[in-house]
Design an enzyme around this catalytic site. Sequence first.
Site, PDB file in Angstrom:
ATOM      1  N   HIS A 102       9.731 -12.078 -11.446  1.00 32.58           N
ATOM      2  CA  HIS A 102       8.063 -12.042 -11.380  1.00 32.58           C
ATOM      3  C   HIS A 102       7.661 -13.544 -10.911  1.00 32.58           C
ATOM      4  CE1 HIS A 102       3.991 -11.122 -13.283  1.00 32.58           C
ATOM      5  NE2 HIS A 102       3.852 -11.706 -12.339  1.00 32.58           N
ATOM      6  N   HIS A 107       2.108  -4.968 -12.503  1.00 32.63           N
ATOM      7  CA  HIS A 107       1.282  -5.680 -13.468  1.00 32.63           C
ATOM      8  C   HIS A 107       0.522  -4.682 -14.226  1.00 32.63           C
ATOM      9  CE1 HIS A 107       2.499  -8.916 -10.470  1.00 32.63           C
ATOM     10  NE2 HIS A 107       1.822  -9.713 -11.117  1.00 32.63           N
ATOM     11  N   GLU A 122      -2.117  -7.714 -18.616  1.00 32.84           N
ATOM     12  CA  GLU A 122      -2.305  -8.952 -18.320  1.00 32.84           C
ATOM     13  C   GLU A 122      -3.702  -9.386 -19.015  1.00 32.84           C
ATOM     14  OE1 GLU A 122      -2.382 -10.421 -14.342  1.00 32.84           O
ATOM     15  OE2 GLU A 122      -2.145 -12.717 -14.880  1.00 32.84           O
ATOM     16  N   ASP A 157       3.198 -17.819 -10.321  1.00 32.23           N
ATOM     17  CA  ASP A 157       2.520 -18.383  -9.017  1.00 32.23           C
ATOM     18  C   ASP A 157       2.747 -19.993  -9.338  1.00 32.23           C
ATOM     19  OD1 ASP A 157       1.267 -16.175  -7.646  1.00 32.23           O
ATOM     20  OD2 ASP A 157       0.430 -15.759  -9.349  1.00 32.23           O
TER      21      ASP A 157
HETATM   22  N1  HPA Z   1      -1.967 -10.896 -11.829  1.00 29.53           N
HETATM   23  C1  HPA Z   1      -2.269 -10.267 -10.699  1.00 29.53           C
HETATM   24  N2  HPA Z   1      -2.097 -10.408  -9.267  1.00 29.53           N
HETATM   25  C2  HPA Z   1      -1.422 -11.635  -8.952  1.00 29.53           C
HETATM   26  C3  HPA Z   1      -0.783 -12.273 -10.171  1.00 29.53           C
HETATM   27  C4  HPA Z   1      -1.225 -12.090 -11.346  1.00 29.53           C
HETATM   28  O1  HPA Z   1      -0.570 -12.796 -12.261  1.00 29.53           O
HETATM   29  N3  HPA Z   1      -0.366 -13.553  -9.213  1.00 29.53           N
HETATM   30  C5  HPA Z   1      -0.480 -13.221  -7.910  1.00 29.53           C
HETATM   31  N4  HPA Z   1      -1.161 -12.149  -7.832  1.00 29.53           N
HETATM   32 ZN    ZN Z   2       2.069 -11.965 -11.000  1.00 30.84          ZN
END
Ligand code: HPA
Ligand code: ZN
Length: 332
Positions: free
Chosen positions: A14, A194, A197, A276
Amino acid sequence: MEDFIRGIPKAELHLHVEGTLEPEMTFALAARNGIDLPFTSVGEVRGAYEFTDLQSFLDIYYHGAAVLRTAEDYHDLMAAYLRRAAADNVRHAEIFFDPQTHTSRGIPFETFMVGFERAQRAAEREFGMSTSLIMCFLRHLPEEDALATLEAALPFLSQIVGVGLDSGERGNPPEAFVRVFAVARAHGLRAVAHAGEEGPPEYILGALDALGAERIDHGVACEQDEAVLRRLITDEIPLTMCPLSNVRLRVFDRAEDHNLKRLLDLGVRVTINSDDPAYFGGYVADNYLMAQRALGLTREDVVRIAANGIEAAFLDATRKTELLGEVQRYAG
Ligand code: HPA
Ligand code: ZN
């Protein structure tokens, strides 16, 4: 323990390549491409990386990617990440990229694919690292855009192992992307998304059932719904967790509040990744370390998590066995 964590063989599953753009490279690419930046120093850029939620990060992140223009730029970005990952003993990486962030600025698909590929081949030769790409669709844009992106990717499918879904989660449920994921899977691509989150636990079920996702990226919200949690455990669905990201984007107020260790102890297939790293203050080993210190991961937990990453990877059985053997020998 720190040396043990830095050295353990890892898979990273990821990681957004656009999220590895360090401010130093932003300045270098801006200068090379004759682009004016609204910042005058690296320190000023880092100072702007104060986020209140996912969207406040995405606004800066999509903007930052505008310095990427040529195949050389994409090569340099990927090469810098792979070098940094090798230093953390990442033995296999599945790397997210967001084509729409680039094609919407008029960059042809070929430009970034050629740059990525050259860096990937070099990392395989230099570090013995295996790598593949996962193409993510931006969920704040319509499914038609995602379908057009998949169409544009067809000549490059041999470079791509799967598709994913990212960007702002709230109000953008996975069900909106059923068709494009079905087409992608019909082309033999693997699927991840994703989910959970910032969004609700139902999005995790949507990702599994509507999109055919084989892994869930983040998935921290599973704890809010007993049935979702049970489903992840029963079906052995891996979660690609990113603890530093979750704290920086205020999904959890404090590192100590993260549910990674609780989920691991319940039998969820937890993996640790960096999301990131240029924006969230650390690469994959830093994420392991943060989780170890804040949550009290044991040495056995660390070994389990590293092995989970390899088992959850889209790799053939031979390479998996080889990498699991590396982890076992390392752990003694
Ligand atoms: N979530 C959603 N989109 C994203 C993320 C994330 O953690 N990082 C980069 N794009
Ligand atoms: Zn991500």
